[in-house]
Design an enzyme around this catalytic site. Structure first.
Site, short mmCIF file in Angstrom:
data_model
loop_
_atom_site.label_atom_id
_atom_site.label_comp_id
_atom_site.label_asym_id
_atom_site.label_seq_id
_atom_site.Cartn_x
_atom_site.Cartn_y
_atom_site.Cartn_z
N LYS A 279 39.23 48.89 41.47
CA LYS A 279 39.73 49.52 40.23
C LYS A 279 40.32 50.90 40.52
O LYS A 279 41.37 51.25 39.99
CB LYS A 279 38.59 49.59 39.20
CG LYS A 279 38.21 48.21 38.66
CD LYS A 279 36.91 48.18 37.85
CE LYS A 279 36.55 46.74 37.49
NZ LYS A 279 35.26 46.61 36.80
N GLN B 201 30.06 50.05 35.18
CA GLN B 201 30.10 48.79 35.93
C GLN B 201 28.82 47.98 35.70
O GLN B 201 27.72 48.52 35.75
CB GLN B 201 30.31 49.09 37.43
CG GLN B 201 30.52 47.87 38.29
CD GLN B 201 31.80 47.10 37.97
OE1 GLN B 201 32.79 47.66 37.53
NE2 GLN B 201 31.77 45.79 38.19
N ASP C 177 36.68 48.35 28.55
CA ASP C 177 36.17 47.03 28.94
C ASP C 177 36.16 46.06 27.76
O ASP C 177 36.04 44.85 27.96
CB ASP C 177 34.72 47.16 29.43
CG ASP C 177 34.61 47.21 30.94
OD1 ASP C 177 35.40 46.52 31.62
OD2 ASP C 177 33.74 47.94 31.44
N1 GUN Z 1 31.05 43.39 36.09
C1 GUN Z 1 31.73 42.24 36.30
N2 GUN Z 1 32.91 42.26 35.63
C2 GUN Z 1 32.97 43.45 35.00
C3 GUN Z 1 33.94 44.06 34.15
O1 GUN Z 1 35.00 43.51 33.82
N3 GUN Z 1 33.61 45.30 33.70
C4 GUN Z 1 32.46 45.93 34.01
N4 GUN Z 1 32.24 47.13 33.50
N5 GUN Z 1 31.53 45.39 34.79
C5 GUN Z 1 31.80 44.15 35.28
#
Ligand code: GUN
Length: 296
Positions: free
Chosen positions: A54, A98, A121
């Site tokens: 990211k 996350q 998100d």
């Molecule tokens: N863990 C797995 N996929 C995601 C996501 O799209 N966002 C976040 N914050 N955590 C994750």
């Protein structure tokens, strides 16, 4: 017959390039670059890889970002206080915590603490609720990325029979909502299957579009699908493999080699849905900076 491959890596790059141009235009108008605050609790190896990806994407499109790494012993109170200070910091446009979190932390409490206007998100109940109501909102990045892939390849969705395997809050549930609701796209007849579903094959065999997010390697086999099905494999499973440099390889939830012979379209793992998640996060962060969805 062998399925056409849905190239998520390529489509994600196109989307990221579009976001990059939009960020440039936004900054050319005198605005500061968008800012994404990433919060990583603990040292889960997969989460470290995902947050790294990211960060790289942010740098590529001109979004500023910082990852705050917190000890896995942090209390819920400490974590929510940190999130609250990000909420009130005008220099932060998007906040991403996350997942998964260590088990002593409530995912619901943490997500609800994030200001829904910064919830890039799309996990906050305000955004999830607005999604179900077909109202403008931040959309969960992985299912939103799947919708973009279907759109890009002009794969019909309206009135098709879509089956989603996996009912997580992050992926399966919003996926089913997007497939069935979505204002301009979607409108599929949709079923969600999960671990309590009695006869999985009875459902998957009828699917025109089969979307799998169960976290189980090779769950879907050729005999469980019909000829011509569109397969979207959201699973990312690490399988120990000493022949690979990293000591593991990635596989999806679908037995790719056998299922591709029956499918019309299929996403590979890696290189399918994964890159789309990150591209959609870039798009959401720009929307947050522009305050497009929630003007006040
Ligand atoms: N863990 C797995 N996929 C995601 C996501 O799209 N966002 C976040 N914050 N955590 C994750």
């Amino acid at each position: 017959m062998s399925a056409e491959i849905i190239d998520g890596k390529m489509v994600a790059e196109l989307l990221r390039n579009r976001v990059k141009e939009d960020v440039q235009q936004w900054c050319d108008k005198g605005n500061r670059p968008p800012y994404l605050q990433v919060i990583l609790v603990g040292d889960d190896p997969a989460s470290i890889v995902y947050t790294g990806t990211k960060t790289k994407a942010c740098q590529q499109v001109g979004i500023q970002t910082e990852t705050m790494v917190l000890q896995d012993t942090i209390s819920e109170k400490e974590l929510t206080q940190i999130i609250q200070s990000c909420n009130s910091n005008d220099k932060i446009d998007g906040i991403l915590v996350q997942m998964p979190l260590p088990s002593h932390l409530s995912q619901h409490t943490v997500i609800e603490t994030i200001d829904h206007r910064k919830d890039v998100d799309g996990f906050h109940p305000m955004n999830v609720g607005r999604l179900s109501l077909d109202q403008p909102c931040f959309k969960s990045c992985t299912p939103a990325g799947v919708m973009e892939l279907l759109k890009y390849y002009s794969i019909p969705v309206k009135s098709q029979y879509a089956v989603v395997v996996g009912a997580s809050n992050i992926v399966g549930s919003p996926m089913a909502v997007m497939l069935s609701r979505e204002n301009s796209f979607g409108k599929a007849t949709t079923t969600i299957c999960h671990k309590y579903t009695r006869n999985l094959t009875a459902h998957t065999i009828s699917a025109d579009i089969l979307i799998v997010a169960a976290g189980q390697p090779n769950l879907i086999k050729a005999e469980m699908v019909k000829q011509g099905v569109v397969i979207i494999d959201i699973g990312i499973n690490r399988i120990a493999d000493e022949t690979h440099e990293k000591g593991y390889r990635l596989v999806g939830d679908v037995d790719f080699e056998s299922v591709r012979k029956k499918a019309s379209w299929i996403t590979p793992v890696p290189g399918g849905v994964g890159p789309m998640t990150v591209a959609m996060l870039m798009k959401n962060t720009l929307l947050a900076a522009k305050k497009s969805l929630y003007p006040k």
